[in-house]
Write an enzyme that holds these catalytic residues in place. Structure first.
Site, short mmCIF file in Angstrom:
data_model
loop_
_atom_site.label_atom_id
_atom_site.label_comp_id
_atom_site.label_asym_id
_atom_site.label_seq_id
_atom_site.Cartn_x
_atom_site.Cartn_y
_atom_site.Cartn_z
N ASN A 152 19.80 28.94 81.80
CA ASN A 152 18.84 27.96 82.31
C ASN A 152 18.50 26.98 81.21
O ASN A 152 18.54 27.31 80.03
CB ASN A 152 17.55 28.68 82.77
CG ASN A 152 16.51 27.69 83.29
OD1 ASN A 152 16.84 26.78 84.08
ND2 ASN A 152 15.26 27.85 82.88
N SER A 155 14.92 23.86 75.73
CA SER A 155 15.55 25.12 75.35
C SER A 155 16.59 25.53 76.39
O SER A 155 16.35 25.40 77.59
CB SER A 155 14.50 26.24 75.29
OG SER A 155 13.40 25.89 74.48
N THR A 163 16.77 36.14 82.39
CA THR A 163 16.48 37.56 82.59
C THR A 163 15.41 37.65 83.67
O THR A 163 15.00 36.64 84.23
CB THR A 163 15.98 38.22 81.30
OG1 THR A 163 14.72 37.64 80.96
CG2 THR A 163 16.97 38.05 80.16
#
Ligand code: NHR
Ligand code: GAR
Length: 216
Positions: free
Chosen positions: A109, A138, A143
């Site tokens: 992502n 970022s 997860t």
């Protein structure tokens, strides 16, 4: 052209400028975008895919009675493309534990903040409201923990007195369009791995803030 390009599926919800950057960069690279999936039928990214002759699928979350049922159909749509990697690019639906487990270590992502700061939505305005001087973007492994997976790479920008959410979004996009294709190609090269204790690049455990490439 590479004849052993890794297949990548890109998940979008909107404009798809990151999708565009990833498709554009793939020319002669080690990966190719084999499919685009949107949860929004009117996402402009679907038009971008069509213009690049990349097949696309709509899985409209509003057509499903629950998140779980949406995700089962999403997984079916993904598996048809047999991707080595799933890339979230402005994809706005939170993914449940079962879905994430199924694709463990294979979902990336891009998030518009310097994680672990400012997870969640509306990051540019929150950064302005807090008077931050530094902002950024970022790329991380996905997860179960929302915006909490190990950071792979970051790029920062400075916040000027005249910036508003719109100018910050523009500056962030410029960085994203270089950073994201770069990280996708690292993955396609087999240089990136998700382990229980974090993200590895070239067998090196990355620090919690990832690899700061193109330091600026
Ligand atoms: N799923 C998991 N499991 N883990 C992550 O790290 C994820 C994820 C799904 C999406 C992108 C993320 C971002 O970069 C992302 C990371 C949507 C929301 C959200 O609140 C939050 C974070 C992100 C994406 N979505 C609302 C929901 O109920 C809907 C908001 C809307 O439709 O506008 O899913 O910021
Ligand atoms: C990007 O800035 C991305 O970082 C952000 O949305 C934008 C999508 O732009 N992602 C999120 O906010 C995820 N919650 P794009 O559709 O033009 O690639």
């Amino acid at each position: 052209m590479h004849n052993n390009q890794r297949s990548v599926v890109v998940l979008i919800s909107g404009n798809g400028s990151n999708l565009q950057a990833i498709m554009d960069f793939s020319n002669g690279e080690n990966y190719r975008v084999c499919g685009v999936i949107s949860n929004k039928p009117d996402a402009y990214g679907l038009t971008r895919a069509e213009k690049s002759n990349v097949p696309s699928t709509v899985v409209d979350h509003r057509q499903f009675a629950s998140r779980e049922l949406f995700e089962v159909t999403l997984a079916e749509a993904i598996d048809k493309y047999e991707p080595a990697l799933i890339v979230l690019a402005g994809f706005m639906r939170i993914l449940g534990a079962d879905f994430v487990k199924r694709y463990q270590g294979k979902i990336l992502n891009i998030h518009p903040s310097l994680l672990p700061n400012y997870p969640g939505t509306n990051t540019h305005q929150r950064v302005l409201d807090a008077g931050e001087k530094l902002h950024g973007v970022s790329v991380h492994f996905v997860t179960e923990e929302l915006d909490g997976g190990p950071v792979i790479a970051q790029e920062s920008i400075t916040v000027e007195s005249f910036d508003d959410a719109e100018t910050l979004a523009l500056k962030i996009h410029e960085k994203e369009h270089i950073l994201y294709p770069t990280v996708v190609s690292w993955f396609a090269d087999g240089r990136l791995r998700l382990e229980a204790n974090g993200a590895y690049l070239d067998e090196q455990l990355l620090p919690e803030t990832g690899e700061r490439i193109h330091a600026s």
